[in-house]
Design a protein around this motif. Structure first.
Motif, PDB file in Angstrom:
ATOM      1  N   ARG A  91       0.993  -1.266   0.207  1.00 42.30           N
ATOM      2  CA  ARG A  91      -0.023   0.024  -0.020  1.00 42.30           C
ATOM      3  C   ARG A  91       0.911   1.339   0.132  1.00 42.30           C
ATOM      4  N   ASP A  92       2.054   0.991   0.251  1.00 44.40           N
ATOM      5  CA  ASP A  92       3.001   2.297   0.557  1.00 44.40           C
ATOM      6  C   ASP A  92       3.816   2.220  -1.004  1.00 44.40           C
ATOM      7  N   PRO A  93       4.411   3.518  -1.383  1.00 44.91           N
ATOM      8  CA  PRO A  93       5.083   3.649  -2.662  1.00 44.91           C
ATOM      9  C   PRO A  93       6.610   3.271  -2.162  1.00 44.91           C
ATOM     10  N   HIS A  94       7.223   2.810  -3.087  1.00 43.73           N
ATOM     11  CA  HIS A  94       8.611   2.408  -2.662  1.00 43.73           C
ATOM     12  C   HIS A  94       9.525   2.901  -3.929  1.00 43.73           C
ATOM     13  N   ARG A  95      10.728   2.823  -3.498  1.00 49.56           N
ATOM     14  CA  ARG A  95      11.794   3.356  -4.462  1.00 49.56           C
ATOM     15  C   ARG A  95      12.153   2.113  -5.326  1.00 49.56           C
ATOM     16  N   VAL A  96      11.974   2.506  -6.711  1.00 47.80           N
ATOM     17  CA  VAL A  96      12.564   1.087  -7.839  1.00 47.80           C
ATOM     18  C   VAL A  96      13.399   1.573  -8.647  1.00 47.80           C
ATOM     19  N   GLU A  97      14.394   0.690  -8.728  1.00 47.15           N
ATOM     20  CA  GLU A  97      15.479   1.185  -9.593  1.00 47.15           C
ATOM     21  C   GLU A  97      15.737   0.118 -10.901  1.00 47.15           C
ATOM     22  N   HIS A  98      15.916   0.807 -11.935  1.00 49.29           N
ATOM     23  CA  HIS A  98      15.824  -0.112 -13.328  1.00 49.29           C
ATOM     24  C   HIS A  98      17.277  -0.032 -14.069  1.00 49.29           C
ATOM     25  N   HIS A  99      17.696  -1.033 -14.456  1.00 46.54           N
ATOM     26  CA  HIS A  99      19.364  -1.039 -14.912  1.00 46.54           C
ATOM     27  C   HIS A  99      18.983  -1.194 -16.436  1.00 46.54           C
ATOM     28  N   LEU A 100      19.829  -0.316 -17.142  1.00 45.52           N
ATOM     29  CA  LEU A 100      19.951  -0.241 -18.631  1.00 45.52           C
ATOM     30  C   LEU A 100      21.377  -0.024 -19.010  1.00 45.52           C
ATOM     31  N   TYR A 101      21.669  -1.061 -19.707  1.00 42.39           N
ATOM     32  CA  TYR A 101      22.970  -1.044 -20.423  1.00 42.39           C
ATOM     33  C   TYR A 101      23.080  -0.351 -21.967  1.00 42.39           C
ATOM     34  N   PHE A 102      24.209   0.254 -22.240  1.00 48.55           N
ATOM     35  CA  PHE A 102      24.055   0.786 -23.513  1.00 48.55           C
ATOM     36  C   PHE A 102      25.727   0.855 -24.155  1.00 48.55           C
ATOM     37  N   PRO A 103      25.841   0.493 -25.249  1.00 46.39           N
ATOM     38  CA  PRO A 103      27.287   0.152 -25.867  1.00 46.39           C
ATOM     39  C   PRO A 103      28.201   1.541 -25.986  1.00 46.39           C
ATOM     40  N   THR A 104      27.552   2.753 -25.885  1.00 43.81           N
ATOM     41  CA  THR A 104      28.534   3.697 -25.911  1.00 43.81           C
ATOM     42  C   THR A 104      28.060   4.765 -24.761  1.00 43.81           C
ATOM     43  N   HIS A 105      29.058   5.744 -24.683  1.00 44.16           N
ATOM     44  CA  HIS A 105      28.519   6.719 -23.502  1.00 44.16           C
ATOM     45  C   HIS A 105      27.590   7.579 -24.209  1.00 44.16           C
ATOM     46  N   PRO A 106      27.752   8.205 -25.559  1.00 38.39           N
ATOM     47  CA  PRO A 106      26.901   8.966 -26.200  1.00 38.39           C
ATOM     48  C   PRO A 106      25.350   8.233 -26.185  1.00 38.39           C
ATOM     49  N   ARG A 157      11.878  -0.736 -24.631  1.00 37.98           N
ATOM     50  CA  ARG A 157      11.810  -0.195 -25.911  1.00 37.98           C
ATOM     51  C   ARG A 157      12.942   1.126 -25.800  1.00 37.98           C
ATOM     52  N   LEU A 158      13.052   1.986 -24.714  1.00 36.10           N
ATOM     53  CA  LEU A 158      13.867   2.945 -24.636  1.00 36.10           C
ATOM     54  C   LEU A 158      15.471   2.303 -24.821  1.00 36.10           C
ATOM     55  N   ALA A 159      15.786   1.303 -24.235  1.00 36.73           N
ATOM     56  CA  ALA A 159      17.117   0.652 -24.396  1.00 36.73           C
ATOM     57  C   ALA A 159      17.085   0.341 -25.676  1.00 36.73           C
ATOM     58  N   ALA A 160      16.299  -0.440 -26.435  1.00 37.79           N
ATOM     59  CA  ALA A 160      16.500  -0.876 -27.649  1.00 37.79           C
ATOM     60  C   ALA A 160      16.599   0.181 -28.593  1.00 37.79           C
ATOM     61  N   SER A 161      15.992   1.293 -28.555  1.00 34.58           N
ATOM     62  CA  SER A 161      16.081   2.422 -29.289  1.00 34.58           C
ATOM     63  C   SER A 161      17.319   3.141 -29.376  1.00 34.58           C
ATOM     64  N   PHE A 162      18.295   2.758 -28.474  1.00 33.18           N
ATOM     65  CA  PHE A 162      19.724   3.285 -28.395  1.00 33.18           C
ATOM     66  C   PHE A 162      20.651   2.091 -28.587  1.00 33.18           C
TER      67      PHE A 162
END
Length: 175
Positions: A91-106, A157-162
């Motif tokens: 019933r309480d909100p919680h902090r959720v962290e998502h991990h995304l990996y990208f091939p380059t810094h840009p 979708r976001l990760a795949a787009s980059f």
């Protein structure tokens, strides 16, 4: 109306907050005198607005009328099963962290720009192996399977787009 009721906004008073009539929200709190606090979120779980509304500005919605709930992948369902077994208060909100990996810094920087616009708190840097960039995007949300499934879908979708990949999520504030 009580907390966790799903509601449709019927007033045009919230348009400037990005919430036109017909938007769907969730009651998150009750105020003395009958007003309620409502949160309206995007399908990925990012909050659009939180506001106080009179009950005549809302109408109850049967959540089943909103269509089928997205299914969580097996690994994500296992996380929910573990969280339920830990007696976490859903019933309480919680902090959720998502991990995304990208091939380059840009590529990571472009993803961070989009995540920042969606109001995520962000940390980024080289991955432990050093050949990819890790972006950690966190937000505070209710641990609702539908919200998390929507967020996972948007993150993938976001990760795949980059040319990146989504590597999962975790609840950060478990005691």
């Amino acid at each position: 109306m009580k907390p966790y009721d799903v509601v449709r906004i019927v007033s045009d008073r919230f348009i400037e907050a990005g919430v036109p009539p017909g938007s769907i929200g969730v009651v998150v709190d009750q105020h003395p005198g009958g007003a309620v606090e409502v949160e309206v979120s995007r399908p990925d779980g990012a909050t659009i607005a939180v506001f106080s509304a009179r009950q005549d500005e809302l109408e109850p919605v049967d959540p089943r009328s909103l269509g089928p709930r997205p299914e969580l992948p097996e690994a994500d369902q296992a996380i929910f099963d573990t969280l339920h077994a830990s007696h976490l208060d859903f019933r309480d909100p919680h902090r959720v962290e998502h991990h995304l990996y990208f091939p380059t810094h840009p590529a990571a920087k472009r993803a961070v720009q989009e995540l920042r616009a969606a109001k995520y708190k962000l940390r980024q840097g080289p991955s432990a192996e050093g050949d990819e960039w890790l972006v950690r995007a966190s937000h505070t949300t209710l641990l609702d399977e539908q919200l998390i499934a929507g967020t996972i879908s948007a993150m993938r979708r976001l990760a795949a787009s980059f040319n990146g990949r989504y590597d999962g999520w975790q609840v950060q504030d478990i005691k």
